[in-house]
Design an enzyme around this catalytic site. Structure first.
Site, PDB file in Angstrom:
ATOM      1  N   LYS A   1       0.851  -1.202   0.000  1.00  0.00           N
ATOM      2  CA  LYS A   1       0.000   0.000   0.000  1.00  0.00           C
ATOM      3  C   LYS A   1       0.878   1.241   0.000  1.00  0.00           C
ATOM      4  O   LYS A   1       1.871   1.300   0.744  1.00  0.00           O
ATOM      5  CB  LYS A   1      -0.917  -0.037   1.229  1.00  0.00           C
ATOM      6  CG  LYS A   1      -1.988   1.051   1.239  1.00  0.00           C
ATOM      7  CD  LYS A   1      -2.944   0.858   2.415  1.00  0.00           C
ATOM      8  CE  LYS A   1      -3.972   1.971   2.505  1.00  0.00           C
ATOM      9  NZ  LYS A   1      -4.869   1.827   3.666  1.00  0.00           N
TER      10      LYS A   1
ATOM     11  N   SER B   1      -9.730   2.274   2.617  1.00  0.00           N
ATOM     12  CA  SER B   1      -8.863   2.997   1.705  1.00  0.00           C
ATOM     13  C   SER B   1      -7.906   2.108   0.916  1.00  0.00           C
ATOM     14  O   SER B   1      -7.398   2.523  -0.112  1.00  0.00           O
ATOM     15  CB  SER B   1      -8.042   4.006   2.508  1.00  0.00           C
ATOM     16  OG  SER B   1      -7.204   3.323   3.438  1.00  0.00           O
TER      17      SER B   1
ATOM     18  N   SER C   1      -9.884  -0.088   6.819  1.00  0.00           N
ATOM     19  CA  SER C   1      -9.302  -0.076   5.466  1.00  0.00           C
ATOM     20  C   SER C   1      -8.566  -1.325   5.025  1.00  0.00           C
ATOM     21  O   SER C   1      -8.169  -1.423   3.873  1.00  0.00           O
ATOM     22  CB  SER C   1      -8.369   1.117   5.317  1.00  0.00           C
ATOM     23  OG  SER C   1      -9.141   2.275   5.218  1.00  0.00           O
TER      24      SER C   1
HETATM   25  N1  GLN Z   1     -13.127   4.622   5.938  1.00  0.00           N
HETATM   26  C1  GLN Z   1     -12.557   5.080   7.156  1.00  0.00           C
HETATM   27  C2  GLN Z   1     -12.117   6.517   7.007  1.00  0.00           C
HETATM   28  O1  GLN Z   1     -12.360   7.063   6.001  1.00  0.00           O
HETATM   29  C3  GLN Z   1     -11.402   4.209   7.551  1.00  0.00           C
HETATM   30  C4  GLN Z   1     -10.190   4.451   6.747  1.00  0.00           C
HETATM   31  C5  GLN Z   1      -9.027   3.622   7.170  1.00  0.00           C
HETATM   32  O2  GLN Z   1      -9.171   2.603   7.850  1.00  0.00           O
HETATM   33  N2  GLN Z   1      -7.851   4.077   6.772  1.00  0.00           N
HETATM   34  O3  GLN Z   1     -11.532   7.085   7.857  1.00  0.00           O
END
Ligand code: GLN
Length: 498
Positions: free
Chosen positions: A77, A152, A176
């Site tokens: 990532k 994400s 994410s």
């Molecule tokens: N969707 C959540 C956010 O937008 C979690 C994102 C994540 O785990 N990086 O913060």
């Protein structure tokens, strides 16, 4: 070969059926064939990957002892820094930046001989649930290219489902790793907070961020988990204790006598019918495998999402202050006699996307004097209540379970202009981060109404990560018997795939 598990690829290398260089080349070919459609990668390090692969082959042929994942390719990532390799965290503000050091996760991967293919697409600074917030365009779900791959870490999970890589690294602040795993039919694990070093992980919300393994099988996730986990003096929140024995648990998959708690609040209205039915069927399979299914209640989970969207933006408003146009990435408007402040303003205006700006503003507001107690302070109290709910629930169950997400993958564009609808995707994953415990998502079938993958979430107490792997492996085995072949073999073929 590329549809095999990482574990099987490793066995093939041990037997001399394939070299790491050949295996790496096969994945690079696959990326060339399908990534224009999927867009899982932001950067492919062809030369670096082949060089790493050749080094592993040389070590193996000279009789050196190599680790269980040596020579297996992996997708990283783009929030994780790797020395000399472009790292953007999905943001324009970091365009062109090449980190001067390796994150601890990358160092551990390199030491284990894991071959890093490249960097995967993500929502900017890991803020999002669909990968549509990437400054470099969305990733497409290999099950249906018109749909989101989750976020994400959509690029990491999509690369697995598209057979571009057998392993990937994700990060999970509110879901994410698990949410993209769920909507792509892959496995994703958020280890206990502090179980994997955050050194070199570009910070979003430091008290919630945690890197973890993404794979196509529970055993592969466990093998990768053991490679990246462990204490690190470079991370003050790293846990100084032995790594939970997750590989052993994944291999045994024994749930006899285990108590599995179904969280009442994470399985009701608002969950798609097909998600619920696949979840219920999985519970029956676990009961048949010898587990006892009980119901638990966590009444404060209702407030988790609201509290998360105060804590995460508050921490991000502080973490992202380092992007000041002076130290990293792009710089805009420094011609003539521009002041440092105006350069900073212009750079941030151009460099940050809408969601990132929204969160910086929200977080700055929540932390401002006069509002601090009402917002940030209250959110921290809710966090304590959520931890207490977990403690109580774990007194009557060894693990807790729920669907990972309320729905299957939605269409690209469907929620892009509705932040609140987007935030709701993480309703079942956020409590885990708030409490710092471990969470896993594994595929439990296709929803009958749309034929898309459904994720099953398993949560375990802090530093008891092995319990998720025992339950995950048991469910995976039971489902495999039922299906006859892995879920991903049912994925509609992508053009160029053979
Ligand atoms: N969707 C959540 C956010 O937008 C979690 C994102 C994540 O785990 N990086 O913060």
């Amino acid at each position: 070969m590329i549809t095999r598990s990482a574990h099987e690829m490793s066995a093939a290398m041990v037997k001399g059926e394939v070299t790491s260089e050949q295996l790496t080349q096969l994945h690079l070919n696959r990326i060339s064939a399908v990534d224009q459609q999927v867009h899982a990668f932001l950067h492919v390090d062809t030369e670096g990957a082949l060089a790493q692969a050749r080094a592993v082959d040389a070590a193996r042929s000279s009789g050196e002892k190599v680790g269980p994942l040596a020579g297996v390719p992996l997708a990283l990532k783009d929030v994780m820094v790797q020395k000399g390799i472009p790292t953007t965290a999905g943001s324009k503000i970091l365009e062109g930046w090449r980190p001067p050091y390796d994150s601890t996760v990358v160092s551990k991967l390199k030491t284990a001989g894991v071959v890093i293919l490249g960097k995967t697409n993500m929502d900017e600074f890991a803020m999002g649930s669909s990968t549509e917030n990437s400054a470099y365009g969305p990733t497409h779900n290999p099950w249906d290219l018109t749909r989101i791959p989750g976020g994400s870490g959509g690029g990491s999970s999509a690369s697995l489902a598209a057979f571009e890589a057998p392993l990937a690294i994700g990060t999970d602040t509110g879901g994410s790793i698990r949410q993209p795993a769920a909507v792509t039919g892959t496995v994703g694990v958020k280890p206990t907070y502090g179980g994997v070093s955050r050194y070199g992980l570009i910070a979003f919300s430091s008290s919630l961020d945690q890197a973890g393994p993404c794979a196509r099988t529970v055993l592969d996730a466990a093998l990768l988990h053991e490679v990246i986990a462990g204490h690190d003096a470079h991370d003050a929140t790293s846990i100084n204790a032995p790594v939970p024995e997750v590989v052993k648990a994944a291999r045994s998959g024994d749930v006899k006598g285990m108590k599995i708690g179904v969280v009442k609040e994470l399985n009701g209205d608002g969950y798609q019918a097909g998600v619920r039915s696949r979840f219920e069927e999985s519970l029956e399979l676990l009961a048949k495998a010898g587990a006892e299914i009980v119901e638990v209640s966590c009444p404060n989970f209702e407030y988790a999402l609201a509290a998360y969207y105060l804590i995460a933006p508050s921490e991000c408003s502080s973490n992202l202050a380092r992007f000041d146009a002076m130290r990293y990435g792009i710089r805009v408007g420094d011609e003539g006699a521009a002041s440092a402040e105006s350069v900073m303003n212009l750079t941030r205006e151009v460099g940050f996307g809408r969601e990132v700006k929204r969160r910086i503003i929200l977080g700055t507001y929540a932390l401002s004097s006069g509002y601090f107690d009402a917002y940030y302070g209250s959110a921290q109290k809710v966090r304590t209540l959520i931890m207490q709910d977990f403690t109580k629930a774990f007194a009557s169950a060894d693990v807790l379970v729920s669907p990972t997400c309320p729905t299957t993958a939605f269409k690209i564009g469907e929620k892009a202009n509705d932040p609140l609808a987007m935030y709701l995707n993480d309703i079942a994953t956020i409590p885990v981060n708030m409490a710092g415990i471990g969470g896993m998502s594994l595929p439990c079938g296709l929803a009958p109404e749309d034929g898309l993958p459904v994720g099953f979430q398993i949560m375990a107490p802090a530093m008891q990560d092995q319990r998720m792997y025992s339950v995950g492996a048991a469910l995976e085995a039971a489902l495999l018997t039922q299906w006859g072949s892995p879920l991903l073999s049912k994925i509609p073929a992508l053009a160029g795939s053979k």
